[in-house]
Design an enzyme around this catalytic site. Structure first.
Site, PDB file in Angstrom:
ATOM      1  CG  ASP A  35       1.919  -0.964   3.253  1.00  0.00           C
ATOM      2  OD1 ASP A  35       1.191  -0.568   4.168  1.00  0.00           O
ATOM      3  OD2 ASP A  35       1.568  -1.811   2.400  1.00  0.00           O
ATOM      4  CG  HIS A  47      -1.712  -1.045   1.606  1.00  0.00           C
ATOM      5  ND1 HIS A  47      -1.262  -2.190   2.188  1.00  0.00           N
ATOM      6  CD2 HIS A  47      -3.051  -1.192   1.468  1.00  0.00           C
ATOM      7  CE1 HIS A  47      -2.278  -3.010   2.381  1.00  0.00           C
ATOM      8  NE2 HIS A  47      -3.371  -2.441   1.948  1.00  0.00           N
TER       9      HIS A  47
HETATM   10  C1  XUL Z   1      -7.604  -6.472   4.305  1.00  0.00           C
HETATM   11  C2  XUL Z   1      -6.746  -6.935   3.220  1.00  0.00           C
HETATM   12  C3  XUL Z   1      -5.847  -5.924   2.625  1.00  0.00           C
HETATM   13  C4  XUL Z   1      -5.765  -5.984   1.145  1.00  0.00           C
HETATM   14  C5  XUL Z   1      -5.009  -4.862   0.513  1.00  0.00           C
HETATM   15  O1  XUL Z   1      -8.371  -7.449   4.872  1.00  0.00           O
HETATM   16  O2  XUL Z   1      -6.762  -8.089   2.862  1.00  0.00           O
HETATM   17  O3  XUL Z   1      -4.599  -6.056   3.199  1.00  0.00           O
HETATM   18  O4  XUL Z   1      -5.177  -7.179   0.741  1.00  0.00           O
HETATM   19  O5  XUL Z   1      -5.496  -3.630   0.865  1.00  0.00           O
END
Ligand code: XUL
Ligand code: CO
Length: 435
Positions: free
Chosen positions: A101, A98
């Site tokens: 991150d 993300h």
């Molecule tokens: C949340 C989840 C996230 C997504 C990416 O449950 O799985 O980490 O994979 O935003």
């Protein structure tokens, strides 16, 4: 046990006892015509592996992930260095992140974006140096307080704009880093009570957001796949991307199905009351099988525990679906999984990935064995045999109608249905797994 620094590279040692080696994952070994590493396409999740420090509802961090640099950009560069070293050690070729991150948050959106761009430059160099690829990236459009009522589905238009700005920057980063995909996980795109919610507007806005993302990607020259990651609940009570079927309905209603595929997460499937393999099959038969977030939940806990997958039964049935779907193209197996709060050392990160990778490697070997054995596939084929001839063939070919079927059924009497043999088939599976 060795220390983290003492482990240079985790290698395949099928009969060894060194915990820092693979028992089942032999990256170059060819199974069903291609190397295991191409079947599995493992990816490291930046958020759980490089950032999460064991915090839960009742207590703070149990792990230190500052890597000797507790402040500012230095900290994020140290994290990135660690991430790429770790991928080298584990022989992992892909990673996912993300925006939040990989870079610190600034005081303003513009400042955050500056840090983000600086870090994607830094990561681009590391990627080249270590020979790694970005499987997908995404935006954290759920953590900050202003996302409390959603991002693209927020009742406040300015929040929609902030979310769009972050996704625009994310698509630019995906292009810069050569990502093969970009993920939309709904985050807080859902609601807790209809007493304060205009559902119709919120869902239409979510579609508008995705349509604009596609338009921008086309303009910017990002040709990767967009994924939706279904999840039924948590953090909101009703997430709009409940499961694969719900997402397909959404994509088709808004004309987005050509550009989007599914990123199916094991723990999200079970939260929706489905098995992991059910969700994979629904995606495959709807032409939207894309990528996987590999993890597992806990039967006795009703939330998204994001545990490393260690259940061979599940990974076998998952890999069976992946093989039947034609294997990964743009997608892969991202470990959306974190070590437990009590598994708080760097060695635990290695051990957790080794366990997860080996469980999938064993699952792949067993799925190939199910196919080679043929009893299960043949049983299913035989079970539907009546559709290959006579009236069944006419049904499938679309060459009959209710009048003909009425006349046919009236003269045939009550049909007999053969046994489904579930227990026998489960025993066959056990024999292949443990025999
Ligand atoms: C949340 C989840 C996230 C997504 C990416 O449950 O799985 O980490 O994979 O935003
Ligand atoms: Co996920």
């Amino acid at each position: 046990m060795k220390t983290y620094d003492e482990v240079k590279k985790v290698v395949y040692a099928p009969s060894g006892k060194d915990p820092f080696s693979f028992r089942y994952y032999d990256p170059e070994e060819v199974i069903l015509g291609k190397p295991m590493k191409e079947h599995l396409k493992f990816a490291l999740s930046y958020w759980h592996t490089i950032d999460a420090c064991g915090t839960d509802m009742f207590g703070g961090d149990t792990m230190d992930k500052n890597f000797g640099k507790p402040y500012g950009m230095d900290r994020y560069r140290a994290k990135a260095d660690f991430a790429f070293e770790l991928m080298d050690k584990l022989q992992i070729e892909y990673y996912c992140f993300h925006d939040a991150d990989i870079a610190p948050a600034g005081d303003t959106l513009a400042e955050s974006m500056e840090y983000f761009n600086e870090m994607t430059d830094y990561i681009a160099a590391l990627q080249k140096e270590h020979g790694k690829k970005l499987l997908w990236n995404t935006a954290n459009n759920f953590g900050a307080a202003h996302f409390m009522a959603g991002a693209a589905t927020s009742p406040v238009a300015d929040v929609f704009a902030v979310a769009a700005a972050k996704v625009k920057a994310g698509i630019d980063a995906a292009k810069k880093l050569g990502a093969s995909g970009y993920v939309f996980w709904g985050g807080r795109e859902g609601y807790d009570t209809l007493l304060n919610t205009d559902m119709e507007l919120e869902v239409a806005n979510l579609a508008r957001f995705m349509q604009m993302a596609v338009k921008y990607a086309d303009k910017a020259g990002f040709t990767g796949v967009f994924y939706i990651e279904p999840k039924p609940k948590e953090p909101t009570k009703h997430q709009y991307d409940f499961d694969v079927a719900t997402c397909m309905n959404f994509l088709r209603k808004y004309g987005l199905d050509g550009r989007f595929k599914m990123n199916v997460e094991a723990n999200h499937a079970t939260l929706a009351g489905h098995t992991f393999q059910h969700e994979l099959r629904v995606a495959a038969i709807n032409g939207s099988f894309g990528s996987i977030d590999a993890n597992q939940g806990d039967l006795f806990l009703g939330w998204d525990t994001d545990q490393f997958p260690t259940n061979v039964y599940d990974t076998t049935l998952c890999m069976y679906e992946v093989i039947k779907a034609g294997g990964f193209t743009s997608g892969g197996l991202n470990f959306d999984a974190k070590t437990r709060r009590q598994s708080n050392t760097l060695e635990d990160i290695l051990l957790a990935y080794i366990a997860g990778m080996d469980t999938f490697a064993l699952g792949l070997r067993k799925a190939a064995a199910i196919i080679a054995d043929g009893r299960i596939d043949n049983f299913v084929k035989e079970r539907y045999n009546s559709y290959t001839k006579g009236i069944g063939k006419k049904i499938v070919d679309g060459t009959t109608d209710f009048d003909e079927l009425y006349a046919y059924a009236a003269q045939r009497g009550t049909p007999e249905v053969p046994s489904g043999r579930q227990e026998y088939l489960e025993a066959v599976l056990n024999e292949i797994l443990f025999g």
